[in-house]
Structure formats: C-alpha cells, structure tokens
Write an enzyme that holds these catalytic residues in place. Structure first.
Site, mmCIF file in Angstrom:
data_model
loop_
_atom_site.group_PDB
_atom_site.id
_atom_site.type_symbol
_atom_site.label_atom_id
_atom_site.label_comp_id
_atom_site.label_asym_id
_atom_site.label_seq_id
_atom_site.Cartn_x
_atom_site.Cartn_y
_atom_site.Cartn_z
ATOM 1 N NE ARG A 1 1.527 13.262 11.197
ATOM 2 C CZ ARG A 1 1.866 13.855 10.061
ATOM 3 N NH1 ARG A 1 2.975 14.562 9.989
ATOM 4 N NH2 ARG A 1 1.093 13.734 8.980
ATOM 5 N NE ARG B 1 -8.355 9.030 6.197
ATOM 6 C CZ ARG B 1 -8.807 10.278 6.311
ATOM 7 N NH1 ARG B 1 -9.874 10.649 5.628
ATOM 8 N NH2 ARG B 1 -8.199 11.145 7.092
ATOM 9 C CG PHE C 1 12.784 18.142 -3.331
ATOM 10 C CD1 PHE C 1 11.626 18.896 -3.333
ATOM 11 C CD2 PHE C 1 12.706 16.802 -3.679
ATOM 12 C CE1 PHE C 1 10.405 18.319 -3.677
ATOM 13 C CE2 PHE C 1 11.496 16.229 -4.024
ATOM 14 C CZ PHE C 1 10.340 16.993 -4.020
ATOM 15 C CE1 TYR D 1 -3.388 2.868 0.608
ATOM 16 C CE2 TYR D 1 -1.915 3.503 2.398
ATOM 17 C CZ TYR D 1 -2.972 3.793 1.554
ATOM 18 O OH TYR D 1 -3.609 5.009 1.636
#
Length: 449
Positions: free
Chosen positions: A218, A228, A288, A171
């Site tokens: 978290r 969910r 980044f 997933y």
C-alpha cells in the site's frame, strides 16, 4: 465527510451511526484511566497518538495483558522510529538498533535528536521503560527478547537492500513476524490462551507477515518518495529498471503486473491466518487479532490491480473499517469476510447491478456496494501472476471452509435492507435528476425570445 464516502453503502452508514451511538463499546470498552498511575496514563496517551489501527484493539484486551501489549507496542514503536529516521547516520543508528533492548533497563535513557513524527516515544522513553519494568517477569522476558531480535534484524537490512523474495520474507519477519510471535507468547503467558498459541511460531509469523506485506504494498509511493525501498528487487526488476520507475504513467501496465505479483505473494499467508484465528478462545484476544487481519485483506483487495497505488494514498473507507470492526468478532464472520473479499461478488450484488442499469444509475454505485471489486473479478486474463493468484484464492476458499449455501443464506438475510436502501437511493437520485432537468428546461424556455 465519512458519511458522504459511504453513500453507496447503506450498511456502512448504518454502522457508522451505530458506532457513534455507542456500538464501539462492544469491541472497545472504556478504560478506567483514574485507577492508573500517571506514567501508565501517559503510555496510553502515546499509544493513542501513535496508532490509529492498533490503539483501539489493544485497549480492549482483558486484564493485565492489556498493559503488557500496550508497553510492547510502544517499545517497538520507539525502535521502529529509530529505523525510519533518515536523519540519523548509519554509524549511529546501527549500534542503537542492536543495543535498543538494553535501554529498557536504563532509567534515564532517551533520544532527543529524532525528526520523526512519533519522536515523543523516544524523547520520553524513561516513562515507557519505567512501565516496562513494572510488568511481570514473564512479560518482560518476551518483550526484551523480541526487541533484541528485531533490532538486530533491522540493523542488518539497513546495510542491504531487500533483494530476493526470500529476503522480503526475512525482512518482514524481523519487523512484523517477530511481533506476531511476541504477541502470541504474551497471550499464552497471560493464560488467556493455550500454550500452543505461543509455541507455534510459524502461524504467528504468518500473521505478522500478512499485515506487513499489505502495508509495504500500500505504501509504495510514500516510501519511494522518502527514499525507502521495501518492494523486493526480484519482483520489480522484472518490470522496470528502477523501483521508482513504476510510478511513471507509461509504465502502468508493468507496474500493475508487479503489484499483482506482490499481492498474490501476500495472500499465501491467509490460510495460516485462518488457522491461527481458529485456535483462539478469549474474545478480547480474538478481536485484537482478527480486526487488523480483516482490515488488511480489505486493503489488499483494494490495492489489487489498482493504479492509485502508484499515484496516491489507498485507504479503505472509515465506514468500511467500522463495519469490519463490528462484524469480525467470531470465526464464522471472519471466514465470511475473507470469502467476500477474495472470491465471488455473490448473487445479490449481481442482481443490484442489473437493477442499477435498469434505473440508469452509474454502475459503480453497485460494484462498490459489494465492498469494493473482489480480487477474483479483477484478475486479468493477461496478468503474469494469474495462475498463482487463482490458485491461492482457491486455497483460501477451501481453508475458510465456507460453503456457497452459507454465503447465500447470509446474503438473503441482508438483502432486504440493501435492496430497500438501494431503491431509496435510486428514487432520490431519479427525483433529483428529473427536477434538475425540469429546472434547466424551464430556464432555457425563459431565455428564449
């Protein structure tokens, strides 16, 4: 308020002021919006509205890569908004996810029925798809391919639960690992990075999995309250009959054991993160990639063995985030940060802890000064995942290639500032407590007959 939260962290206060006074430009140079088309400016507006964590680092990328990654982010944000919207029936949502990549080439496609907070990226999708079509072919090919694969994966997991730990990996691959793979291919396509960066899908996948697992861990409470479920059943079923039962106060010990198991699983991606970052050569690409990763390891360290995961929102302080953002600009600094969060607190913090006791200051002033309690020092002797946790921490330490002498030299370099700030705070607090006590005594004396 941000300053107050960092009162026990002088380096964070210093960096907050530095950031406000222009230090942010070192990692976030100002964009020239005037030279952009109106539709591209709108895309950057949506980027800043929908992402706090990625907007800054995306806008700091060099050249045309910046626009490609901005559009990539918005396309996937739109796709993710469809997945998250619980008001869209499955018989409508599944084909939308499977076909979403085709909407990139449909000038007028938009979706006006979403109830999600980021619904503007669906309602004004024609602006985003227009800028997508303005990108060079090498960028369009990557974005379309990843969007297709991700949509198919999301649709698959709408109709089944995340059961095994293997399915958790699968997933997370669909929703985040593919993002890492796509970004890596964009980096190489821009020629800012070597071809091997885009070709090594295993390392790129781990970059995404580490971020996604951290977010899933978290966000336990928010996700369960909204219906969910992303924690794998193989993990939580060892400790509770239902996933939501972990939030019950009487289940705290079991909940923490489950939490620590998942944190340990997420930590196994850190060696790949180190290997990936060590390959990067362009400074803007390094920033980044590195900044979100160090934010994640700080968040994971805060979550480990923390009951607040089941009671509210767990976040790192803004001062902490700013400090990480300003420091994580080279591989040596990133290795140091990873070592700090995953290993020992260090000699300086132990010394300050003892100093605080001698001054009768609350101990949390000092342990928090150590950038939150490190994972190694939180591992309980009775935790079921203890051996696995200690093993992966040892591997991370080895992979980070950070010697104890390096840690000590960095600590000694910083210690005068920390020590001075700690002593000032101690003196001010002592003076305040003494004055308050004297005033209270005086008031008491005046009230006596």
């Amino acid at each position: 308020m941000d300053i107050l939260k960092s009162l026990g962290h002088p380096e964070e206060i210093f960096n907050l002021f530095k950031f406000k006074m222009g230090g942010c430009r070192a990692v976030m140079p100002k964009l020239d919006y005037e030279s952009m088309t109106e539709s591209l400016r709108t895309c950057y507006l949506y980027l800043n509205q929908t992402s706090r964590s990625f907007a800054a680092v995306i806008q700091a990328l060099d050249g045309e890569l910046r626009h490609a990654v901005c559009i990539f982010y918005l396309v996937l944000r739109a796709l993710d908004t469809v997945e998250d919207d619980m008001t869209i029936p499955l018989d409508k949502k599944v084909p939308m996810l499977n076909d979403f990549h085709t909407f990139l080439y449909q000038d007028e496609w938009c979706f006006m029925e979403s109830q999600e907070k980021d619904r503007q990226v669906l309602e004004d999708f024609p602006t985003i798809s227009l800028e997508f079509r303005n990108l060079a072919q090498e960028y369009r090919a990557v974005i379309s391919d990843i969007c297709h694969r991700m949509g198919v994966g999301m649709a698959e997991f709408l109709e089944k639960k995340v059961g095994s730990m293997k399915e958790w990996d699968q997933y997370c691959h669909y929703v985040a690992g593919l993002v890492g793979i796509g970004l890596s291919r964009l980096f190489s396509a821009s020629q800012l990075e070597d071809p091997e960066v885009g070709q090594d899908t295993e390392l790129a996948n781990s970059m995404g999995l580490f971020l996604q697992k951290t977010n899933i861990i978290r966000d336990y409470l928010e996700d369960t309250q909204e219906g969910r479920a992303f924690w794998p059943q193989e993990a939580w079923s060892q400790f509770a009959g239902r996933l939501e039962d972990l939030a019950q106060p009487e289940k705290l010990e079991s909940a923490l054991s489950c939490l620590n198991l998942l944190v340990t699983d997420a930590l196994r991606h850190v060696p790949d993160v180190i290997a990936y970052l060590s390959r990067l050569r362009n400074q803007s690409v390094f920033n980044f990639c590195a900044i979100p990763q160090v934010m994640a390891i700080a968040t994971l360290s805060t979550c480990y063995n923390n009951p607040m995961v089941f009671q509210g929102v767990v976040k790192i302080r803004k001062g902490q985030a700013v400090t990480l953002m300003m420091e994580a600009t080279n591989m040596s600094a990133v290795q140091t940060i990873i070592a700090q969060y995953s290993q020992e607190v260090g000699y300086f913090y132990l010394f300050i802890f003892k100093l605080s006791l001698s001054l009768l200051l609350p101990p949390y002033w000092c342990t928090e000064c150590a950038l939150s309690l490190q994972i190694l020092h939180k591992v309980s002797p009775t935790d079921p995942s203890r051996e696995k946790t200690l093993h992966i921490l040892a591997v991370i330490r080895e992979k980070s290639a950070l010697s104890q002498s390096s840690l000590r030299s960095r600590t000694h370099h910083l210690s005068p500032m920390y020590l001075s700030a700690a002593m000032v705070l101690a003196a001010l607090s002592w003076q305040y407590l003494s004055t308050t006590a004297a005033q209270a005594q005086g008031t008491s004396d005046m009230q006596r007959p």
